[in-house]
Design a protein around this motif. Structure first.
Motif, PDB file in Angstrom:
ATOM      1  N   LYS A   1      -2.697   4.391   5.907  1.00 49.97           N
ATOM      2  CA  LYS A   1      -1.133   3.080   6.638  1.00 49.97           C
ATOM      3  C   LYS A   1      -1.728   4.631   7.816  1.00 49.97           C
TER       4      LYS A   1
ATOM      5  N   SER B   1      -1.489  -5.502  10.015  1.00 43.63           N
ATOM      6  CA  SER B   1      -1.789  -5.753   7.930  1.00 43.63           C
ATOM      7  C   SER B   1      -3.068  -6.715   8.412  1.00 43.63           C
ATOM      8  N   VAL B   2      -4.141  -5.686   7.734  1.00 44.60           N
ATOM      9  CA  VAL B   2      -5.536  -5.787   7.821  1.00 44.60           C
ATOM     10  C   VAL B   2      -5.792  -6.062   5.834  1.00 44.60           C
ATOM     11  N   GLY B   3      -5.758  -7.114   5.450  1.00 46.41           N
ATOM     12  CA  GLY B   3      -5.947  -7.199   4.208  1.00 46.41           C
ATOM     13  C   GLY B   3      -7.087  -7.460   3.194  1.00 46.41           C
ATOM     14  N   ILE B   4      -8.049  -6.282   2.599  1.00 42.77           N
ATOM     15  CA  ILE B   4      -9.170  -5.823   2.238  1.00 42.77           C
ATOM     16  C   ILE B   4      -9.604  -6.675   0.867  1.00 42.77           C
TER      17      ILE B   4
ATOM     18  N   TYR C   1      -0.999   0.791  11.678  1.00 42.76           N
ATOM     19  CA  TYR C   1      -1.505  -0.549  10.951  1.00 42.76           C
ATOM     20  C   TYR C   1      -1.866   0.139   9.718  1.00 42.76           C
TER      21      TYR C   1
ATOM     22  N   ILE D   1     -12.268  -9.548   4.596  1.00 36.59           N
ATOM     23  CA  ILE D   1     -10.539  -9.913   5.192  1.00 36.59           C
ATOM     24  C   ILE D   1     -10.234 -11.407   4.916  1.00 36.59           C
TER      25      ILE D   1
ATOM     26  N   PHE E   1      -3.428  -0.940   5.685  1.00 34.79           N
ATOM     27  CA  PHE E   1      -5.091  -1.360   5.115  1.00 34.79           C
ATOM     28  C   PHE E   1      -4.793  -1.469   4.069  1.00 34.79           C
TER      29      PHE E   1
ATOM     30  N   MET F   1      -4.213 -11.677   6.925  1.00 36.38           N
ATOM     31  CA  MET F   1      -3.784 -10.510   8.063  1.00 36.38           C
ATOM     32  C   MET F   1      -2.597 -10.953   8.650  1.00 36.38           C
TER      33      MET F   1
ATOM     34  N   VAL G   1      -6.468  -2.391   0.465  1.00 35.68           N
ATOM     35  CA  VAL G   1      -7.813  -2.649   0.054  1.00 35.68           C
ATOM     36  C   VAL G   1      -7.501  -2.863  -1.480  1.00 35.68           C
TER      37      VAL G   1
ATOM     38  N   LYS H   1      -4.520   1.697  -0.348  1.00 33.91           N
ATOM     39  CA  LYS H   1      -3.513   1.296   0.959  1.00 33.91           C
ATOM     40  C   LYS H   1      -3.628   2.390   1.687  1.00 33.91           C
TER      41      LYS H   1
END
Length: 536
Positions: free
Chosen positions: A343, A107-110, A351, A136, A353, A139, A355, A341
């Motif tokens: 996925k 998981s990558v938070g933006i 994965y 970012i 992400f 994570m 945003v 979001k």
């Protein structure tokens, strides 16, 4: 599922058709001998209950028995099937021993709030301030593997790493699970991390009745503040074929009581939940519609309201390849703001992400979060995904054709020989049908037809099966069962790995009829619905 009487009738008919003494031409006589022997071998296998059971389960490999042990031939069909099921269970156990079943999440938070919440006057004199700053800010990575120790014991090793705004940590867990009976299992868990101390847990699952089960999870978390116990109990019951009801009680750091109803059908998924707890109490309703298409498209929406505020979410997901599913969800909430979001599920890996677009409810953020992913998806699907899948399918078909080329060539030669041997029988059948104004096959084709304009560049691959079909006509009737028509006498597969159909133009009582049937679809003619309208 054919009966012995049906086998005998089919055997006699094919023997009369392929008997070598009926053909004077040396070449036809040779071909007839070969096909007659194949028919005789097949009847020998299928007419004996023991060899038929072995063939049904193992195929030709079981009949040949060269260097491969199978069950004793003296056993009854029921005993043979029982032995086969035992061997299957042993193979399944060996397969489990080799399987690790890895699962993972990245998981990558933006943080993209600068796109909508800019204060331009503060950055006018800062170099590069004309471009929004997207960064970012968090994570999370988690991974787990399963290692079967025995048929009933499994070890599960998992770990995770997290970081947010420059601070992070991780943990590792080991769980030992034992299946105690067909009704339940138990699991011991041990864990440790740099942010929290050692963890000891026990989880128990038990089927109380065929429609009801309970799960209990108790844990002891050791930290600098002392020992923090926790207990979670879930009671679930089947309310009907597609509906489950859940009652959950959680005691510990975040105590709560939760009840939910989940209804899952072939076309929809509905969830309604209510939670009373510390610090959060909420009510949630969600609905997902499942389209019955090959891409497994799903659209969903949910509403969640509680002490923390209100959140509305809507989105969709779709299968983009054999093992990949892509989804996007828009989250609009007070005071959470607007988030997108994304996925991607790839096999057992996920994965994610999220945003974050804005802390406020801005219509522009909602619009771009909704329209942007749709435009990007359709562009990628048309320019990248669709060409890639088409090329991949072509490669697989080509590989399949190469591996089966010699077998298909042999089947083609056998089919052509069978058609030549059928000529005399077909002539007599046509004469008899004409005399009674019965069923006459005018034309018949089998293979790949292209009727869709979007597939006009694809090549039509069909073979003429008029003679073989007419040969199957008996008493002005033609009946085909639910099986691939490539196995019929005089047929072969003209396009391996592709969708095939059978198209028949026939005459019955002097009137033309036409029908198209899928490869594995049962067919019975004549039928009134097949009649061609004279005005048309």
């Amino acid at each position: 599922q054919a009966s012995q009487e049906e086998l005998k009738a089919a055997y006699r008919r094919l023997c009369m058709l392929y008997h070598p003494d009926k053909h004077r031409d040396p070449e036809l006589k040779t071909q007839a001998e070969r096909l007659f022997n194949l028919v005789h071998q097949a009847y020998e296998v299928l007419s004996d209950p023991q060899t038929r059971a072995i063939y049904d389960i193992y195929g030709r490999r079981g009949l040949e028995m060269e260097g491969w042990e199978v069950v004793e031939r003296k056993r009854t069909p029921a005993e043979i099937r029982e032995e086969f099921e035992r061997l299957q269970r042993e193979r399944e156990e060996r397969r489990l021993q080799q399987r690790t079943n890895p699962k993972g999440t990245i998981s990558v938070g933006i943080d993209a709030t600068d796109l909508f919440d800019r204060y331009d006057e503060e950055y006018e004199d800062v170099p590069g301030s004309s471009f929004p700053q997207i960064e970012i800010n968090k994570m999370h990575i988690s991974q787990s593997i399963e290692a079967p120790l025995t048929a009933t014991d499994t070890a599960i090793l998992s770990g995770n790493l997290s970081t947010q705004n420059g601070n992070g940590g991780g943990s590792i867990n080991l769980a030992l699970r034992r299946v105690t009976s067909a009704k339940g299992w138990g699991e011991l868990e041990f864990g440790a991390g740099d942010l929290q101390g050692p963890l000891f847990g026990l989880k128990i699952f038990r089927n109380l009745t065929p429609r009801c089960f309970i799960t209990t999870n108790c844990a002891l978390q050791f930290s600098s503040r002392g020992i923090r116990p926790g207990l979670t109990t879930v009671l679930a019951r089947n309310l009907d074929k597609n509906t489950m009801g859940y009652l959950q009680w959680r005691w510990g750091i975040q105590s709560a009581m939760n009840t939910s109803i989940v209804r899952d059908t072939k076309t929809s998924h509905f969830t309604m939940a209510l939670q009373l707890g510390i610090p959060h109490s909420f009510m949630m309703v969600s609905y997902q519609h499942k389209f019955q298409d090959e891409d497994q498209t799903r659209v969903k929406g949910s509403l969640k309201a509680g002490f923390f505020g209100t959140i509305v979410e809507y989105g969709a997901e779709r299968k983009i390849s054999r093992h990949s599913i892509l989804g996007a969800t828009v989250s609009v909430g007070v005071p959470q703001g607007v988030s997108l979001k994304i996925k991607l599920n790839r096999a057992s890996q996920t994965y994610f992400f999220p945003v974050h677009l804005t802390d406020q409810l801005l219509p522009s953020a909602v619009f771009y979060a909704t329209v942007g992913p749709l435009v990007i998806y359709f562009a990628m699907h048309r320019l990248i995904i669709k060409p890639y899948l088409r090329a991949q399918k072509e490669r697989e078909l080509e590989k399949q054709r190469e591996s089966t080329a010699s077998d298909i060539l042999q089947k083609k030669q056998e089919a052509e020989a069978a058609v030549r041997l059928m000529q005399e029988s077909v002539r007599r059948i046509i004469e008899a049908e004409e005399a009674r104004m019965g069923l006459i096959v005018v034309n018949a084709w089998y293979g790949k037809f292209v009727n869709d304009n979007s597939r006009k560049n694809e090549k039509v691959k069909v073979i003429d099966v008029t003679v073989p079909l007419q040969c199957l006509v008996k008493d002005s009737k033609l009946i085909l069962t639910e099986a691939s028509k490539a196995g019929l006498p005089g047929f072969y597969d003209p396009c391996v790995g592709e969708e095939k159909s059978l198209k028949v133009l026939y005459q019955f009582r002097g009137v033309l009829h036409q029908v198209m049937s899928a490869d594995n679809e049962a067919l019975r003619i004549p039928k009134q619905s097949h009649r061609i309208d004279a005005d048309g």
